[in-house]
Design a protein around this motif. Structure first.
Motif, short mmCIF file in Angstrom:
data_model
loop_
_atom_site.label_atom_id
_atom_site.label_comp_id
_atom_site.label_asym_id
_atom_site.label_seq_id
_atom_site.Cartn_x
_atom_site.Cartn_y
_atom_site.Cartn_z
N PRO A 200 5.18 5.90 -9.79
CA PRO A 200 4.71 7.09 -8.79
C PRO A 200 4.92 6.74 -7.46
O PRO A 200 4.66 5.62 -7.07
N MET A 201 5.43 7.57 -6.53
CA MET A 201 5.62 7.11 -5.23
C MET A 201 4.47 6.52 -4.59
O MET A 201 4.37 5.68 -3.61
N LYS A 202 2.96 6.98 -4.81
CA LYS A 202 1.98 6.71 -4.06
C LYS A 202 1.70 5.26 -4.48
O LYS A 202 1.13 4.34 -3.40
N TYR A 203 2.15 4.83 -5.61
CA TYR A 203 1.76 3.44 -5.72
C TYR A 203 2.84 2.45 -5.32
O TYR A 203 2.69 1.43 -5.01
N GLN A 204 4.27 3.01 -5.11
CA GLN A 204 5.13 2.10 -4.41
C GLN A 204 4.44 2.00 -3.03
O GLN A 204 4.89 0.67 -2.87
N VAL A 205 4.19 2.96 -2.47
CA VAL A 205 3.68 2.95 -1.12
C VAL A 205 2.40 1.94 -1.01
O VAL A 205 2.47 1.15 -0.06
N TYR A 206 1.64 2.01 -2.07
CA TYR A 206 0.28 0.94 -1.52
C TYR A 206 0.81 -0.16 -1.79
O TYR A 206 0.49 -1.04 -1.18
N LEU A 207 1.45 -0.57 -3.17
CA LEU A 207 1.94 -1.95 -3.32
C LEU A 207 2.70 -2.72 -1.93
O LEU A 207 2.22 -3.71 -1.47
N LEU A 208 3.67 -1.98 -1.54
CA LEU A 208 4.44 -2.65 -0.39
C LEU A 208 3.57 -2.73 0.90
O LEU A 208 3.79 -3.62 1.76
N LEU A 209 2.82 -1.68 0.91
CA LEU A 209 2.08 -1.52 2.38
C LEU A 209 1.04 -2.75 2.38
O LEU A 209 0.63 -3.22 3.36
N ILE A 228 -0.94 7.31 11.35
CA ILE A 228 0.53 6.45 11.42
C ILE A 228 1.36 7.15 12.62
O ILE A 228 1.38 8.08 12.70
N ASP A 229 2.09 6.13 13.44
CA ASP A 229 2.69 6.42 14.66
C ASP A 229 4.04 6.25 14.15
O ASP A 229 4.66 5.20 14.31
N PHE A 230 4.80 7.10 13.54
CA PHE A 230 6.04 7.13 13.30
C PHE A 230 6.98 6.80 14.51
O PHE A 230 8.08 6.22 14.14
N GLU A 231 6.78 7.11 15.60
CA GLU A 231 7.48 7.34 16.82
C GLU A 231 7.64 5.70 17.14
O GLU A 231 8.71 5.30 17.58
N ASN A 232 6.54 5.07 17.02
CA ASN A 232 6.33 3.48 17.61
C ASN A 232 6.35 2.55 16.28
O ASN A 232 6.24 1.13 16.62
N LYS A 274 7.65 8.00 5.49
CA LYS A 274 8.03 9.37 5.75
C LYS A 274 8.36 10.29 4.36
O LYS A 274 8.19 11.28 4.34
N HIS A 275 9.04 9.58 3.34
CA HIS A 275 9.31 10.17 2.17
C HIS A 275 8.21 10.33 1.35
O HIS A 275 8.13 11.42 0.65
N PHE A 276 7.17 9.52 1.39
CA PHE A 276 5.91 9.75 0.77
C PHE A 276 5.10 10.83 1.30
O PHE A 276 4.41 11.89 0.74
N LYS A 277 5.18 11.04 2.68
CA LYS A 277 4.51 12.18 3.37
C LYS A 277 5.02 13.56 2.82
O LYS A 277 4.43 14.68 2.66
N ALA A 278 6.51 13.56 2.90
CA ALA A 278 7.29 14.75 2.37
C ALA A 278 6.89 15.02 1.13
O ALA A 278 6.75 16.22 0.74
#
Length: 414
Positions: A200-209, A228-232, A274-278
């Motif tokens: 699942p996407m949330k665990y992909q994000v968790y591990l890498l982050l 999360i500051d996507f701009e900077n 960004k993909h996770f947020k969407a």
């Protein structure tokens, strides 16, 4: 101050106030004195004054104290001090410590517990104690936590005027050989990454982050989208997510003031976020009013904050599925630190990145890694000055021949 009262049988009672007990009532100590035959009234008065002074000093030195038992007073400490001053998670951990402390010394009076009693408890815990979950011997850190709890209770008794000495000051916790931290190897991380797309996407994000940031689990679960500051391409750590059986999942401050920090992230991680947020927004729209909007990155199916145990259980199962040794969820944080250290990042920068309150904490946790990194400095200098490698060799004799001979001599010596 001591008071003196004459009894009918020709004896005297000396009374000294010794502060207040756990029930809020004043504690008093008494001593009887009987004059020697033939003493004059003036001699008796003088000796009574002397005995009163000595008895009062004896009480102040803590030789005579309140008769309250450790367990009863410790429970009062939990109510009067710990609940008010400790974080809920720390309070819950202290409560867990009573499972070993109370059977050992809970039945003893505060004034009867000696440094030897506590030393015996600590030593026995290290020699015979077993972790309730793993069955492994208890660590020195566990013994220190138990001793700290006992010491806190005695310190509170001193502040309440019930004691004048803390026996924990004389207790020694034997040192143990420190085990090297279990850290995923680069090959294992590569395997974790290669199989991650099926999760699942949330665990992909968790591990890498977790690997890229080095955040504590509570900090990871406390992240909100406004952090999360996507701009900077930066992430702010502002809070933690905690759990206790009594309170359930709740939001708390960071572990220390320096744990509030900002991390720069690579573009790849920010794109993944960004993909996770969407994806999360799509799930929220599908659930409608059933979705609980807490703004958290890591949530349950309905948007409620994720339980702290969930990432642990997922990573354990994931490692089993792909054949990678499970090295605990916290090892991802250790992996992050080790990567920084072996890339030559200085200890102050590593400490700041990890959110440690003092640099000494970083040095204590990762001392062997810094030593290994420092040892590589010798190779770096040798490589930079490779043109000097023939120094010390005889003219016309290749350096590698000498090295080979030296090696053979070492083997023979061994």
């Amino acid at each position: 101050m001591a008071t003196i009262r004459k009894r009918s049988e020709g004896t005297y009672q000396i009374r000294v106030s010794c502060g207040y007990g756990v029930d809020g009532k004043q504690r008093k100590q008494f001593k009887s004195y009987k004059p020697e035959p033939g003493m004059t009234p003036k001699q008796i008065e003088k000796e009574l004054t002397r005995q009163a002074v000595l008895f009062e000093e004896e009480c102040k030195r803590g030789q005579i104290t309140s008769a309250v038992k450790f367990e009863k007073f410790a429970e009062q400490w939990f109510e009067e001090y710990a609940k008010v001053n400790l974080r809920p998670a720390s309070y819950a951990r202290m409560k867990q410590l009573t499972k070993r402390v109370y059977p050992a010394i809970g039945h003893k009076r505060l004034d009867k517990i000696t440094a030897r009693d506590i030393q015996k408890f600590v030593t026995d815990m290290l020699v015979n104690g077993k972790n309730m979950n793993t069955g492994k011997p208890l660590s020195r850190k566990t013994a220190v936590h138990h001793l700290s709890f006992i010491s806190d209770v005695f310190s509170y008794a001193i502040r309440m005027g019930m004691l004048t000495d803390n026996p924990c000051r004389r207790v020694y916790v034997p040192k143990q050989e420190q085990d090297e931290k279990q850290i995923y190897t680069i090959d294992e991380v590569k395997k974790l990454y290669e199989n991650l797309r099926s999760e699942p996407m949330k665990y992909q994000v968790y591990l890498l982050l977790a690997i890229y940031s080095g955040y504590r689990r509570s900090e990871m679960l406390g992240l909100e989208w406004k952090d999360i500051d996507f701009e900077n391409n930066i992430i702010h750590v502002r809070r933690t997510s905690q759990y206790t059986a009594e309170k359930g999942i709740y939001t708390d401050t960071t572990k220390t003031r320096k744990s509030k920090r900002v991390s720069k992230m690579p573009v790849s991680i920010m794109n993944l976020l960004k993909h996770f947020k969407a994806e999360q927004e799509a799930e929220a729209a599908q659930l409608g009013t059933k979705w609980e909007d807490h703004d958290r990155l890591f949530t349950k199916w309905n948007g409620a904050p994720m339980n702290p145990q969930t990432p642990f259980e997922w990573l354990k199962g994931y490692c089993e599925r792909i054949g990678v040794p499970f090295r605990n969820i916290h090892s991802l944080r250790h992996l992050h630190a080790s990567l920084l250290i072996f890339e030559g990042v200085d200890v102050v920068a590593v400490s700041s990145d990890m959110g440690h309150r003092v640099v000494g904490t970083t040095l204590n946790l990762y001392s062997h890694m810094f030593h290994e990194a420092k040892a590589r400095n010798c190779d770096a200098i040798s490589n930079a000055l490779s043109f000097t490698n023939d120094i010390g060799t005889e003219e016309g004799s290749p350096a590698e021949d000498d090295t080979e001979t030296e090696t053979e001599q070492q083997v023979l010596t061994l």
